[in-house]
Design a protein around this motif. Structure first.
Motif, PDB file in Angstrom:
ATOM      1  N   ARG A 137       0.821  -1.207   0.000  1.00 10.10           N
ATOM      2  CA  ARG A 137       0.000   0.000   0.000  1.00 10.10           C
ATOM      3  C   ARG A 137       0.862   1.267   0.000  1.00 10.10           C
ATOM      4  NH1 ARG A 137      -2.478  -1.226   4.105  1.00 10.10           N
ATOM      5  NH2 ARG A 137      -1.377   0.054   5.645  1.00 10.10           N
ATOM      6  N   LEU A 138       1.909   1.270   0.809  1.00  9.01           N
ATOM      7  CA  LEU A 138       2.770   2.451   0.892  1.00  9.01           C
ATOM      8  C   LEU A 138       3.514   2.691  -0.417  1.00  9.01           C
ATOM      9  CD1 LEU A 138       4.270   1.930   4.473  1.00  9.01           C
ATOM     10  CD2 LEU A 138       2.473   3.533   3.793  1.00  9.01           C
ATOM     11  N   THR A 139       4.046   1.615  -1.001  1.00  4.88           N
ATOM     12  CA  THR A 139       4.774   1.755  -2.271  1.00  4.88           C
ATOM     13  C   THR A 139       3.843   2.182  -3.401  1.00  4.88           C
ATOM     14  OG1 THR A 139       6.319   0.023  -1.570  1.00  4.88           O
ATOM     15  CG2 THR A 139       6.276   0.577  -3.905  1.00  4.88           C
ATOM     16  N   ARG A 140       2.689   1.525  -3.481  1.00  5.79           N
ATOM     17  CA  ARG A 140       1.716   1.857  -4.537  1.00  5.79           C
ATOM     18  C   ARG A 140       1.253   3.299  -4.437  1.00  5.79           C
ATOM     19  NH1 ARG A 140      -3.805  -0.565  -3.218  1.00  5.79           N
ATOM     20  NH2 ARG A 140      -3.638   1.237  -1.805  1.00  5.79           N
ATOM     21  N   ASP A 141       0.860   3.738  -3.244  1.00  6.79           N
ATOM     22  CA  ASP A 141       0.316   5.089  -3.088  1.00  6.79           C
ATOM     23  C   ASP A 141       1.388   6.162  -3.215  1.00  6.79           C
ATOM     24  OD1 ASP A 141      -2.098   3.913  -2.785  1.00  6.79           O
ATOM     25  OD2 ASP A 141      -2.386   4.435  -0.685  1.00  6.79           O
ATOM     26  N   THR A 142       2.633   5.822  -2.863  1.00  8.26           N
ATOM     27  CA  THR A 142       3.716   6.793  -3.085  1.00  8.26           C
ATOM     28  C   THR A 142       3.924   7.042  -4.571  1.00  8.26           C
ATOM     29  OG1 THR A 142       4.843   6.128  -1.044  1.00  8.26           O
ATOM     30  CG2 THR A 142       6.173   7.242  -2.713  1.00  8.26           C
ATOM     31  N   LEU A 143       3.917   5.961  -5.359  1.00  3.00           N
ATOM     32  CA  LEU A 143       4.065   6.108  -6.809  1.00  3.00           C
ATOM     33  C   LEU A 143       2.868   6.837  -7.416  1.00  3.00           C
ATOM     34  CD1 LEU A 143       5.487   2.569  -7.678  1.00  3.00           C
ATOM     35  CD2 LEU A 143       6.738   4.738  -7.553  1.00  3.00           C
ATOM     36  N   SER A 188       0.950   8.959  -5.860  1.00  5.20           N
ATOM     37  CA  SER A 188       1.006  10.357  -5.426  1.00  5.20           C
ATOM     38  C   SER A 188       1.979  11.161  -6.279  1.00  5.20           C
ATOM     39  CB  SER A 188       1.411  10.426  -3.951  1.00  5.20           C
ATOM     40  OG  SER A 188       1.438  11.759  -3.491  1.00  5.20           O
ATOM     41  N   LEU A 189       3.122  10.553  -6.588  1.00  3.48           N
ATOM     42  CA  LEU A 189       4.097  11.245  -7.434  1.00  3.48           C
ATOM     43  C   LEU A 189       3.523  11.515  -8.824  1.00  3.48           C
ATOM     44  CD1 LEU A 189       7.340   9.263  -6.499  1.00  3.48           C
ATOM     45  CD2 LEU A 189       6.786  11.625  -5.890  1.00  3.48           C
ATOM     46  N   PHE A 190       2.695  10.604  -9.307  1.00  2.00           N
ATOM     47  CA  PHE A 190       2.138  10.739 -10.659  1.00  2.00           C
ATOM     48  C   PHE A 190       0.957  11.710 -10.695  1.00  2.00           C
ATOM     49  CE2 PHE A 190      -0.783   9.387 -14.045  1.00  2.00           C
ATOM     50  CZ  PHE A 190       0.056   9.509 -15.140  1.00  2.00           C
ATOM     51  N   PHE A 191       0.077  11.624  -9.688  1.00  2.00           N
ATOM     52  CA  PHE A 191      -1.154  12.401  -9.740  1.00  2.00           C
ATOM     53  C   PHE A 191      -1.084  13.743  -9.017  1.00  2.00           C
ATOM     54  CE2 PHE A 191      -2.959   8.106 -10.425  1.00  2.00           C
ATOM     55  CZ  PHE A 191      -3.602   8.354 -11.626  1.00  2.00           C
ATOM     56  N   SER A 192      -0.109  13.916  -8.124  1.00  2.00           N
ATOM     57  CA  SER A 192      -0.065  15.159  -7.359  1.00  2.00           C
ATOM     58  C   SER A 192       0.125  16.374  -8.245  1.00  2.00           C
ATOM     59  CB  SER A 192       1.050  15.099  -6.312  1.00  2.00           C
ATOM     60  OG  SER A 192       2.311  14.928  -6.937  1.00  2.00           O
ATOM     61  N   SER A 193       0.881  16.215  -9.327  1.00  2.00           N
ATOM     62  CA  SER A 193       1.101  17.338 -10.242  1.00  2.00           C
ATOM     63  C   SER A 193      -0.196  17.765 -10.926  1.00  2.00           C
ATOM     64  CB  SER A 193       2.144  16.962 -11.296  1.00  2.00           C
ATOM     65  OG  SER A 193       1.716  15.829 -12.035  1.00  2.00           O
ATOM     66  N   ARG A 194      -1.141  16.826 -10.994  1.00  2.13           N
ATOM     67  CA  ARG A 194      -2.438  17.137 -11.608  1.00  2.13           C
ATOM     68  C   ARG A 194      -3.489  17.509 -10.566  1.00  2.13           C
ATOM     69  NH1 ARG A 194      -3.290  12.128 -15.894  1.00  2.13           N
ATOM     70  NH2 ARG A 194      -1.220  12.202 -16.865  1.00  2.13           N
ATOM     71  N   GLU A 235      -4.880  15.416  -8.531  1.00  2.00           N
ATOM     72  CA  GLU A 235      -5.901  14.377  -8.553  1.00  2.00           C
ATOM     73  C   GLU A 235      -5.690  13.299  -7.493  1.00  2.00           C
ATOM     74  OE1 GLU A 235      -5.856  12.765 -12.461  1.00  2.00           O
ATOM     75  OE2 GLU A 235      -6.416  14.646 -13.434  1.00  2.00           O
ATOM     76  N   ASP A 236      -4.641  13.417  -6.660  1.00  5.24           N
ATOM     77  CA  ASP A 236      -4.400  12.359  -5.681  1.00  5.24           C
ATOM     78  C   ASP A 236      -5.400  12.449  -4.526  1.00  5.24           C
ATOM     79  OD1 ASP A 236      -3.194  14.776  -5.109  1.00  5.24           O
ATOM     80  OD2 ASP A 236      -1.727  13.885  -3.744  1.00  5.24           O
ATOM     81  N   ARG A 237      -5.807  11.304  -4.024  1.00  5.24           N
ATOM     82  CA  ARG A 237      -6.797  11.221  -2.958  1.00  5.24           C
ATOM     83  C   ARG A 237      -6.128  11.421  -1.595  1.00  5.24           C
ATOM     84  NH1 ARG A 237      -9.196   5.473  -3.635  1.00  5.24           N
ATOM     85  NH2 ARG A 237      -6.948   5.078  -3.752  1.00  5.24           N
ATOM     86  N   PRO A 238      -6.926  11.800  -0.559  1.00  7.20           N
ATOM     87  CA  PRO A 238      -6.348  11.989   0.788  1.00  7.20           C
ATOM     88  C   PRO A 238      -5.650  10.732   1.313  1.00  7.20           C
ATOM     89  CG  PRO A 238      -8.531  12.963   0.674  1.00  7.20           C
ATOM     90  CD  PRO A 238      -8.324  12.235  -0.623  1.00  7.20           C
ATOM     91  N   GLU A 239      -6.250   9.552   1.067  1.00  8.53           N
ATOM     92  CA  GLU A 239      -5.650   8.309   1.533  1.00  8.53           C
ATOM     93  C   GLU A 239      -4.316   8.049   0.840  1.00  8.53           C
ATOM     94  OE1 GLU A 239      -5.349   4.934   3.903  1.00  8.53           O
ATOM     95  OE2 GLU A 239      -6.774   6.600   3.980  1.00  8.53           O
ATOM     96  N   THR A 240      -4.246   8.401  -0.436  1.00  6.29           N
ATOM     97  CA  THR A 240      -3.003   8.250  -1.186  1.00  6.29           C
ATOM     98  C   THR A 240      -1.925   9.161  -0.627  1.00  6.29           C
ATOM     99  OG1 THR A 240      -4.213   7.675  -3.196  1.00  6.29           O
ATOM    100  CG2 THR A 240      -1.940   8.395  -3.473  1.00  6.29           C
ATOM    101  N   ARG A 241      -2.301  10.409  -0.339  1.00  7.68           N
ATOM    102  CA  ARG A 241      -1.338  11.363   0.231  1.00  7.68           C
ATOM    103  C   ARG A 241      -0.876  10.913   1.614  1.00  7.68           C
ATOM    104  NH1 ARG A 241      -5.007  15.191  -1.937  1.00  7.68           N
ATOM    105  NH2 ARG A 241      -5.885  15.564   0.139  1.00  7.68           N
TER     106      ARG A 241
END
Length: 285
Positions: A70-76, A78-84, A86-92
């Motif tokens: 979960r940590l590895t998936r959401d970190t990746l 977050s890096l991809f979607f944060s610039s847009r 679009e990342d969710r609170p749980e992902t952050r």
């Protein structure tokens, strides 16, 4: 090394590596108590111990695989979607948790790489291990009195700077007798975490250190282990895996059940008693 000695070493390593009682301290004292002084001088003893650490690392990875996934998936993500945006609170939240682990891993990784061999050669004597087991016990007991009463903070509330401080506590475990998990939990408690969260953070922080050390030593396992101890190393690694997985399961349940109690104190008193017994043994022998 006999098969019986290998199994005892493996059980000891797998059990004490994750319990707050110092596996290295116990590993130094076991040959003393059992009269196995010649075992650790064997040139193939290091590859054997590497196999035990690999077993412990595999147990940690298996027990916490959902966390790491979960940590590895959401970190990746977050890096991809944060610039847009679009990342969710749980992902952050999970990405931040990975950041806390990276911050906490840095001190032990750097100091371990630079100083581990020198420190362990300098301090890995039974007398020093016994003395620092006593220090470890005193610190565990003292931490329960110094922690903030009524505070059981979560990892999500831990500032990045405090995660680095907890990691600095972990680096103290380079000295035989000081427990990696114990001293890291002390750092967590003193920085506002509850017992269960401090234990979880401790185990997660330990994983990359143990895995990294094991990977670095794997070539020695194959280069030096082609002789008579290779089968013992394989058997020992399997025993260490089972013991470490069982210990992790029991410890997590224990710290969850005794969240508001002085959960580290029994381990502290055990270390103090073992330190005294070892001191008397050394004085008489």
């Amino acid at each position: 090394m006999t098969f019986r000695q290998a199994i005892l070493f493996s059980l000891l390593q797998g059990t004490t590596e994750l319990a707050p009682v110092s596996s290295l301290g116990h590993g130094v004292l076991l040959p003393l108590f059992a009269g196995w002084t010649g075992v650790s001088r064997n040139t193939q003893f290091l590859p054997f111990m590497v196999a035990l650490h690999l077993g412990t690392a595999l147990a940690l990875l298996l027990f916490f695989w959902k966390d790491w996934w979960r940590l590895t998936r959401d970190t990746l993500l977050s890096l991809f979607f944060s610039s847009r945006g679009e990342d969710r609170p749980e992902t952050r939240k999970n990405a931040r948790m990975m950041g806390l682990l990276i911050a906490g891993t840095i001190p032990a990784a750097v100091l371990g790489f630079l100083l581990e061999k020198k420190i362990r050669i300098l301090f890995s004597s039974p007398a020093v291990a016994a003395a620092f087991l006593g220090v470890n016990g005193f610190v565990l007991i003292l931490a329960e009195y110094l922690k903030k009463k009524g505070v059981s903070g979560s990892l999500g509330q831990l500032p990045m700077s405090r995660a680095f401080i907890v990691g600095a506590f972990q680096s103290m475990a380079l000295i035989p007798g000081l427990s990696r998990s114990g001293i890291t939990m002390v750092g967590g408690l003193l920085n506002g975490l509850g017992h269960e969260e401090a234990a979880r953070f401790s185990f997660l922080l330990s994983t990359p250190i143990i895995v990294g050390a094991g990977i670095l030593e794997v070539p020695k396992l194959f280069r030096q282990g082609a002789g008579g101890m290779l089968h013992l190393a394989v058997a020992g690694g399997a025993v260490s895996f089972v013991a470490a997985y069982s210990t992790t399961f029991l410890l997590m349940r224990y710290f969850r059940s005794f969240e508001t109690e002085r959960a580290l104190a029994p381990f502290g008193w055990y270390c103090l008693c073992l330190s005294v017994v070892a001191g008397i043994w050394l004085a008489l022998h």
